[in-house]
Design a protein around this motif. Sequence first.
Motif, mmCIF file in Angstrom:
data_model
loop_
_atom_site.group_PDB
_atom_site.id
_atom_site.type_symbol
_atom_site.label_atom_id
_atom_site.label_comp_id
_atom_site.label_asym_id
_atom_site.label_seq_id
_atom_site.Cartn_x
_atom_site.Cartn_y
_atom_site.Cartn_z
ATOM 1 N N LEU A 95 0.884 -1.241 0.078
ATOM 2 C CA LEU A 95 0.023 0.000 0.005
ATOM 3 C C LEU A 95 0.832 1.164 -0.163
ATOM 4 N N GLN A 96 1.973 1.070 0.642
ATOM 5 C CA GLN A 96 2.852 2.248 0.783
ATOM 6 C C GLN A 96 3.352 2.774 -0.525
ATOM 7 N N ILE B 68 0.720 3.884 -2.915
ATOM 8 C CA ILE B 68 0.267 5.423 -2.706
ATOM 9 C C ILE B 68 1.114 6.386 -3.088
ATOM 10 N N VAL C 67 0.553 9.467 -5.974
ATOM 11 C CA VAL C 67 0.482 10.857 -5.538
ATOM 12 C C VAL C 67 1.633 11.615 -6.424
ATOM 13 N N SER D 169 -7.234 -3.115 -4.033
ATOM 14 C CA SER D 169 -6.730 -2.153 -3.467
ATOM 15 C C SER D 169 -6.116 -1.193 -4.504
ATOM 16 N N LEU E 124 -7.605 2.826 -4.805
ATOM 17 C CA LEU E 124 -6.735 3.839 -4.713
ATOM 18 C C LEU E 124 -6.196 4.715 -5.963
ATOM 19 N N ASP E 125 -5.937 3.925 -7.158
ATOM 20 C CA ASP E 125 -5.793 4.761 -8.278
ATOM 21 C C ASP E 125 -6.784 5.295 -8.686
ATOM 22 N N THR F 130 -7.363 8.710 -6.456
ATOM 23 C CA THR F 130 -6.336 9.538 -6.463
ATOM 24 C C THR F 130 -6.512 10.288 -7.849
#
Length: 201
Positions: A10-11, A14, A18, A152, A156-157, A160
Motif C-alpha cells: 500500500l505504501q 500510494i 500521488v 486495492s 486507490l488509483d 487519486t
Amino acid sequence: MFPENYLLFLQIIIVMFVTPGGPRVLIMSQSINYGFKKSLWTAFGDVTANSVQMVLVLFGLSALIEIFPNIVSVFKWVGISYILYVAFGFFKSKANLDIKTGKQIKSNTALFRDGFFIAFFSPKAIVFFAAVFPTFLTGENYIAHFIIMLISWVTLDFLTLAIYSKVAEKIIDQLKSNPKTLNYVSAAALTVIAIFIAIKV
C-alpha cells in the motif's frame, strides 16, 4: 488472509499514485478541457489498463520480460508517442465548446482510450508489475492475495485520479475566459512528461 507485507504494498502504490506522471497530468488536462465527470472515463481507462497488466503478471509477464528485456523500451517509446499524440490533439484543437457547459466535446470512448493507452504503455507501471508486484504473490493463497491487491490498486488509483481531476476543475474556474490557452497548457504539460520519461525512465 492478507498478502505478506500488504502494508508495504500500500505504501509503495500510494507514493506512485500521488506522484505526478503521465496519467495524472492527462486526467488533469482532460478535466480542464472536458469537465470533471467526463474525465472520469480517462480514470476508468487507466485502472482497466492496470488491471490487464496485473492479470498478465499471472500469465508470465515477468518471464517474458526476462526473455525479451527490450520489450520495456518498446513500451516506453510507444507510450511517449501516444502522450505526444494526445498533446498534439490539444495543441491543434479549435476550442470546440459545448455551449451549455462551456467545455470542449470529446467522446467517452476517446477519453477511455487515452487513459488506457497511456497507462498500459507507462514504463513505470510495466517495471512495477513485472519486477515488484510478483514479489507480493507468495504462498498458497496467491489468487486471493492477487484479488485483494487488485481491488486495492483499482480503488486507490481511481480515487487519486479523481482527486487530481477535481483539483484541475477548481483551477479552470480561474481560466475560463481563454479556452485556447488551456489547450496550449495541456499540450505543454503532456509534452514535458513525455520528455521526462524519455530522459529519465
